[in-house]
Design a protein around this motif. Structure first.
Motif, PDB file in Angstrom:
ATOM      1  N   PHE A  87     -75.594 -23.232  37.367  1.00  0.00           N
ATOM      2  CA  PHE A  87     -74.286 -22.589  37.429  1.00  0.00           C
ATOM      3  C   PHE A  87     -73.283 -23.359  36.576  1.00  0.00           C
ATOM      4  CE2 PHE A  87     -76.128 -21.091  41.487  1.00  0.00           C
ATOM      5  CZ  PHE A  87     -75.940 -19.730  41.298  1.00  0.00           C
ATOM      6  N   GLY A  88     -72.556 -22.619  35.752  1.00  0.00           N
ATOM      7  CA  GLY A  88     -71.459 -23.206  34.998  1.00  0.00           C
ATOM      8  C   GLY A  88     -70.138 -22.949  35.691  1.00  0.00           C
ATOM      9  N   PRO A  89     -69.057 -23.494  35.168  1.00  0.00           N
ATOM     10  CA  PRO A  89     -67.750 -23.316  35.801  1.00  0.00           C
ATOM     11  C   PRO A  89     -67.208 -21.910  35.615  1.00  0.00           C
ATOM     12  CG  PRO A  89     -67.521 -24.526  33.736  1.00  0.00           C
ATOM     13  CD  PRO A  89     -68.983 -24.354  33.963  1.00  0.00           C
ATOM     14  N   PHE A  90     -66.698 -21.338  36.698  1.00  0.00           N
ATOM     15  CA  PHE A  90     -66.077 -20.010  36.688  1.00  0.00           C
ATOM     16  C   PHE A  90     -65.212 -19.942  37.941  1.00  0.00           C
ATOM     17  CE2 PHE A  90     -67.022 -15.151  37.025  1.00  0.00           C
ATOM     18  CZ  PHE A  90     -65.734 -14.867  36.588  1.00  0.00           C
ATOM     19  N   THR A 114     -60.898 -24.863  44.317  1.00  0.00           N
ATOM     20  CA  THR A 114     -59.604 -24.185  44.350  1.00  0.00           C
ATOM     21  C   THR A 114     -58.754 -24.498  43.127  1.00  0.00           C
ATOM     22  OG1 THR A 114     -58.655 -26.005  45.633  1.00  0.00           O
ATOM     23  CG2 THR A 114     -59.572 -24.144  46.868  1.00  0.00           C
ATOM     24  N   THR A 115     -59.166 -25.476  42.320  1.00  0.00           N
ATOM     25  CA  THR A 115     -58.440 -25.834  41.098  1.00  0.00           C
ATOM     26  C   THR A 115     -59.432 -25.983  39.955  1.00  0.00           C
ATOM     27  OG1 THR A 115     -58.629 -28.238  41.403  1.00  0.00           O
ATOM     28  CG2 THR A 115     -56.748 -27.123  42.470  1.00  0.00           C
ATOM     29  N   GLU A 116     -58.919 -25.927  38.737  1.00  0.00           N
ATOM     30  CA  GLU A 116     -59.775 -26.138  37.565  1.00  0.00           C
ATOM     31  C   GLU A 116     -60.408 -27.528  37.591  1.00  0.00           C
ATOM     32  OE1 GLU A 116     -57.812 -25.415  33.831  1.00  0.00           O
ATOM     33  OE2 GLU A 116     -58.696 -23.417  33.740  1.00  0.00           O
ATOM     34  N   GLU A 117     -59.643 -28.524  38.055  1.00  0.00           N
ATOM     35  CA  GLU A 117     -60.170 -29.886  38.095  1.00  0.00           C
ATOM     36  C   GLU A 117     -61.358 -29.974  39.048  1.00  0.00           C
ATOM     37  OE1 GLU A 117     -56.989 -29.005  38.418  1.00  0.00           O
ATOM     38  OE2 GLU A 117     -56.094 -29.847  36.595  1.00  0.00           O
ATOM     39  N   GLU A 118     -61.226 -29.356  40.214  1.00  0.00           N
ATOM     40  CA  GLU A 118     -62.343 -29.343  41.161  1.00  0.00           C
ATOM     41  C   GLU A 118     -63.537 -28.595  40.588  1.00  0.00           C
ATOM     42  OE1 GLU A 118     -60.041 -29.455  45.513  1.00  0.00           O
ATOM     43  OE2 GLU A 118     -60.924 -27.580  44.764  1.00  0.00           O
ATOM     44  N   MET A 121     -65.503 -16.643  30.134  1.00  0.00           N
ATOM     45  CA  MET A 121     -64.994 -17.673  31.043  1.00  0.00           C
ATOM     46  C   MET A 121     -64.720 -18.930  30.225  1.00  0.00           C
ATOM     47  SD  MET A 121     -67.712 -15.788  32.354  1.00  0.00           S
ATOM     48  CE  MET A 121     -69.090 -16.830  32.714  1.00  0.00           C
ATOM     49  N   VAL A 122     -63.458 -19.192  29.910  1.00  0.00           N
ATOM     50  CA  VAL A 122     -63.095 -20.384  29.138  1.00  0.00           C
ATOM     51  C   VAL A 122     -63.367 -21.611  30.010  1.00  0.00           C
ATOM     52  CG1 VAL A 122     -61.247 -21.590  27.933  1.00  0.00           C
ATOM     53  CG2 VAL A 122     -61.329 -19.077  27.904  1.00  0.00           C
ATOM     54  N   PRO A 123     -64.183 -22.554  29.546  1.00  0.00           N
ATOM     55  CA  PRO A 123     -64.490 -23.707  30.392  1.00  0.00           C
ATOM     56  C   PRO A 123     -63.260 -24.571  30.636  1.00  0.00           C
ATOM     57  CG  PRO A 123     -65.420 -23.999  28.208  1.00  0.00           C
ATOM     58  CD  PRO A 123     -64.911 -22.598  28.266  1.00  0.00           C
ATOM     59  N   PRO A 124     -63.163 -25.198  31.810  1.00  0.00           N
ATOM     60  CA  PRO A 124     -61.996 -26.035  32.098  1.00  0.00           C
ATOM     61  C   PRO A 124     -62.000 -27.295  31.236  1.00  0.00           C
ATOM     62  CG  PRO A 124     -63.629 -26.241  33.840  1.00  0.00           C
ATOM     63  CD  PRO A 124     -64.106 -25.149  32.932  1.00  0.00           C
ATOM     64  N   PRO A 125     -60.826 -27.884  31.037  1.00  0.00           N
ATOM     65  CA  PRO A 125     -60.760 -29.123  30.252  1.00  0.00           C
ATOM     66  C   PRO A 125     -61.712 -30.179  30.803  1.00  0.00           C
ATOM     67  CG  PRO A 125     -58.557 -28.293  30.702  1.00  0.00           C
ATOM     68  CD  PRO A 125     -59.496 -27.443  31.506  1.00  0.00           C
ATOM     69  N   SER A 166     -65.349 -22.108  18.696  1.00  0.00           N
ATOM     70  CA  SER A 166     -64.737 -22.279  20.012  1.00  0.00           C
ATOM     71  C   SER A 166     -64.928 -23.685  20.563  1.00  0.00           C
ATOM     72  CB  SER A 166     -65.298 -21.243  20.987  1.00  0.00           C
ATOM     73  OG  SER A 166     -64.795 -19.952  20.675  1.00  0.00           O
ATOM     74  N   VAL A 167     -65.994 -24.348  20.172  1.00  0.00           N
ATOM     75  CA  VAL A 167     -66.206 -25.721  20.623  1.00  0.00           C
ATOM     76  C   VAL A 167     -65.073 -26.634  20.157  1.00  0.00           C
ATOM     77  CG1 VAL A 167     -67.585 -26.549  18.668  1.00  0.00           C
ATOM     78  CG2 VAL A 167     -68.066 -27.407  20.974  1.00  0.00           C
ATOM     79  N   ASP A 168     -64.365 -26.212  19.093  1.00  0.00           N
ATOM     80  CA  ASP A 168     -63.251 -27.024  18.579  1.00  0.00           C
ATOM     81  C   ASP A 168     -62.110 -27.146  19.577  1.00  0.00           C
ATOM     82  OD1 ASP A 168     -64.661 -27.289  16.201  1.00  0.00           O
ATOM     83  OD2 ASP A 168     -63.616 -25.646  15.205  1.00  0.00           O
ATOM     84  N   HIS A 169     -62.003 -26.213  20.518  1.00  0.00           N
ATOM     85  CA  HIS A 169     -60.957 -26.302  21.538  1.00  0.00           C
ATOM     86  C   HIS A 169     -61.175 -27.505  22.458  1.00  0.00           C
ATOM     87  CE1 HIS A 169     -58.919 -22.429  20.884  1.00  0.00           C
ATOM     88  NE2 HIS A 169     -60.109 -21.889  20.715  1.00  0.00           N
ATOM     89  N   PHE A 170     -62.403 -28.034  22.507  1.00  0.00           N
ATOM     90  CA  PHE A 170     -62.767 -28.986  23.542  1.00  0.00           C
ATOM     91  C   PHE A 170     -63.134 -30.358  22.983  1.00  0.00           C
ATOM     92  CE2 PHE A 170     -63.924 -24.607  24.666  1.00  0.00           C
ATOM     93  CZ  PHE A 170     -63.025 -24.410  25.702  1.00  0.00           C
ATOM     94  N   ASP A 171     -62.963 -30.539  21.683  1.00  0.00           N
ATOM     95  CA  ASP A 171     -63.109 -31.851  21.037  1.00  0.00           C
ATOM     96  C   ASP A 171     -64.477 -32.474  21.297  1.00  0.00           C
ATOM     97  OD1 ASP A 171     -62.193 -33.913  19.414  1.00  0.00           O
ATOM     98  OD2 ASP A 171     -61.434 -35.091  21.100  1.00  0.00           O
ATOM     99  N   VAL A 172     -65.529 -31.669  21.165  1.00  0.00           N
ATOM    100  CA  VAL A 172     -66.890 -32.186  21.260  1.00  0.00           C
ATOM    101  C   VAL A 172     -67.688 -31.701  20.058  1.00  0.00           C
ATOM    102  CG1 VAL A 172     -66.892 -32.341  23.784  1.00  0.00           C
ATOM    103  CG2 VAL A 172     -67.682 -30.243  22.671  1.00  0.00           C
ATOM    104  N   THR A 173     -68.733 -32.446  19.735  1.00  0.00           N
ATOM    105  CA  THR A 173     -69.629 -32.068  18.647  1.00  0.00           C
ATOM    106  C   THR A 173     -71.034 -31.909  19.195  1.00  0.00           C
ATOM    107  OG1 THR A 173     -68.309 -33.269  17.020  1.00  0.00           O
ATOM    108  CG2 THR A 173     -70.568 -32.730  16.405  1.00  0.00           C
ATOM    109  N   PRO A 174     -71.627 -30.736  19.094  1.00  0.00           N
ATOM    110  CA  PRO A 174     -73.009 -30.547  19.553  1.00  0.00           C
ATOM    111  C   PRO A 174     -73.993 -31.130  18.545  1.00  0.00           C
ATOM    112  CG  PRO A 174     -72.186 -28.522  18.588  1.00  0.00           C
ATOM    113  CD  PRO A 174     -71.042 -29.497  18.559  1.00  0.00           C
ATOM    114  N   ASP A 175     -75.267 -31.152  18.924  1.00  0.00           N
ATOM    115  CA  ASP A 175     -76.323 -31.588  18.011  1.00  0.00           C
ATOM    116  C   ASP A 175     -76.810 -30.443  17.132  1.00  0.00           C
ATOM    117  OD1 ASP A 175     -76.627 -34.330  19.147  1.00  0.00           O
ATOM    118  OD2 ASP A 175     -77.194 -33.189  20.933  1.00  0.00           O
ATOM    119  N   LEU A 176     -76.802 -29.241  17.682  1.00  0.00           N
ATOM    120  CA  LEU A 176     -77.159 -28.029  16.966  1.00  0.00           C
ATOM    121  C   LEU A 176     -76.152 -26.952  17.344  1.00  0.00           C
ATOM    122  CD1 LEU A 176     -81.020 -28.005  17.644  1.00  0.00           C
ATOM    123  CD2 LEU A 176     -79.947 -28.466  15.429  1.00  0.00           C
TER     124      LEU A 176
END
Length: 460
Positions: free
Chosen positions: A187-190, A199-203, A239-243, A277-287
């Motif tokens: 399960f991913g965040p939603f 109850t919050t994005e952080e949780e 579903m935009v993933p939380p920060p 879209s990954v640019d919104h989250f400041d991560v670099t994937p391997d592929l």
């Protein structure tokens, strides 16, 4: 809006000519064409006679605003003159060449793509579409790690080929899933439909990462080749993933030597207001897999952007895979023209502005007005309208994996108003081209407002 008999469509056909061509096309379609994802005998497909920008015309000459971007790929709009011209010029120059030979269109397309990919994703393997891009990304990850298992989230879509459909986390997988593809789902965040009682994005972020960490532990980290995630899940719900979530996934992959595959097939090339879209989250994937928006679907094209460590795996070792049409000149010429036009015309910036200033605020206003809207969410020109029959219990207007009378009536009203949008179970996706104009968005919002009045009649 219905045109008159003497009117001329953008492709030069009169209404009468369009009707004649459409009647024959429909007859032959029903006689010979086998459609995807459909029961053949009950299907009544719409004929498209012409298209321009964010608009299409059916076989009767009726105009619609195309807020589906077809299958969410016409990022630069229909019939962009620079892309059409590039395809024509390439056809006159060199229609096709086998992938073992260099051609300038492929070389330039690879350079342009690499100029926008994050981090060290500087090498590009071209495919014919998104599903085979996912197939090859998984193959690369398995060969690179010497492991086989791949983790993918529920509420996802990765394509219709064998590995890709088994990775998929929605009901389209069920009839095709043999449980032998080496795939485990999590399960991913939603937050709106949280599996973690958050109850919050952080949780939601923290608990989703804990769940993934436990899944890795119980599956055995040394058995897992890759984790694949749509950076922003598309047809499964936008579903935009939380920060912090994708950064957490990146850390788990680094900790356990797992390849992180970002699926940007739908979410890439400006769709969310960033190049990827990954640019919104400041991560670099391997592929990173891509398709659709790379050339707005004008000619089939997809690919895998490859990091340096995975490239090095195959520097002295042959990669055991290929496609007859990999890097096809017509497709890559269309990609060169598309990316260049996007750069020159500020298309990605327009998508970001539209989402922030027009489409997002307009959808939130409709959500506050209509009880049938449980939630709106998205970025850029990538938005979902979550339809409910009860706003308190969040009961969906159509069940997961199915349809309903209320949803059918709502979709029919939208189309009757002149709005084409993507629909999946209880969701309407508002996903116009990245080139859409402000007044077109406002017109579409008015059409949606009227259709939501119909949906409100099914709220208890």
């Amino acid at each position: 809006m219905t045109t008159t008999e003497s009117d001329v469509l953008p492709n030069g056909l009169t209404i009468e000519q369009a009707r004649q061509e459409s009647a024959r096309a429909y007859e032959l379609d029903r006689k010979h064409v086998f459609h995807s994802w459909a029961a053949q005998a009950t299907l009544k497909p719409m004929v498209i006679s012409a298209a321009q920008g964010s608009q299409v015309w059916d076989g009767e000459g009726t105009r619609y605003l195309d807020f589906s971007s077809q299958l969410i790929y016409t990022n630069i709009g229909h019939q962009h003159p620079k892309v059409v011209a590039a395809i024509q010029e390439q056809a006159a120059k060199l229609c096709t060449v086998a992938p073992q030979f260099v051609n300038d269109a492929r070389s330039e397309a690879a350079r342009l793509i690499a100029s926008h990919t994050p981090g060290d994703l500087d090498h590009v393997f071209f495919t014919n579409g998104g599903a085979d891009a996912v197939e090859h990304a998984v193959r690369m990850a398995r060969l690179h790690t010497g492991r086989y298992k791949v983790l993918a989230r529920y509420r996802s879509y990765h394509g219709g080929t064998q590995t890709a459909i088994n990775l998929t986390g929605d009901p389209r997988r069920w009839p095709n899933d043999t449980a032998t593809a080496g795939v485990t789902h999590f399960f991913g965040p939603f937050l709106y439909r949280s599996q973690f009682h958050a109850t919050t994005e952080e949780e939601e972020c923290q608990r989703a990462l804990e769940h993934l960490e436990q899944t890795i532990a119980f599956e055995g980290p040394e058995t897992i080749a890759a984790i694949i995630l749509e950076s922003i899940p598309g047809t499964a719900g936008i579903m935009v993933p939380p920060p912090g979530y994708l950064a957490g996934v990146r850390e788990l992959c680094d900790r356990h030597g797992i390849v992180y595959i970002a699926d940007e097939v739908m979410a890439g090339f400006g769709r969310s207001g960033k190049w990827f879209s990954v640019d919104h989250f400041d991560v670099t994937p391997d592929l990173m897999t891509f398709a659709k928006g790379v050339n707005s679907g004008y000619v089939p094209l997809g690919g895998v952007a490859i990091s340096q460590p995975i490239y090095d795996t195959f520097a002295q070792r042959a990669y055991p895979g290929g496609l007859t049409y990999s890097g096809h000149p017509l497709a890559t010429a269309a990609a060169v023209a598309t990316i260049t036009a996007m750069e020159d015309e500020g298309v990605v910036e327009n998508a970001a502005r539209i989402g922030e200033d027009v489409l997002g605020p307009g959808l939130r206003e409709l959500a506050a007005k209509h009880p049938s809207v449980g939630e709106v969410r998205g970025l850029g020109v990538f938005w979902a309208v979550e339809m409910v029959s009860n706003p308190q219990t969040r009961e969906p207007l159509a069940p997961y994996g199915g349809g309903s009378e209320g949803m059918n009536a709502f979709v029919a009203a939208s189309k009757s108003n002149g709005l084409l949008s993507a629909v999946n179970y209880n969701r309407l996706h508002m996903v116009p081209p990245c080139t859409v104009a402000d007044d077109e968005v406002r017109e579409a919002l008015g059409m949606l407002d009227s259709a939501l009045d119909v949906a409100d009649g099914y709220v208890s």
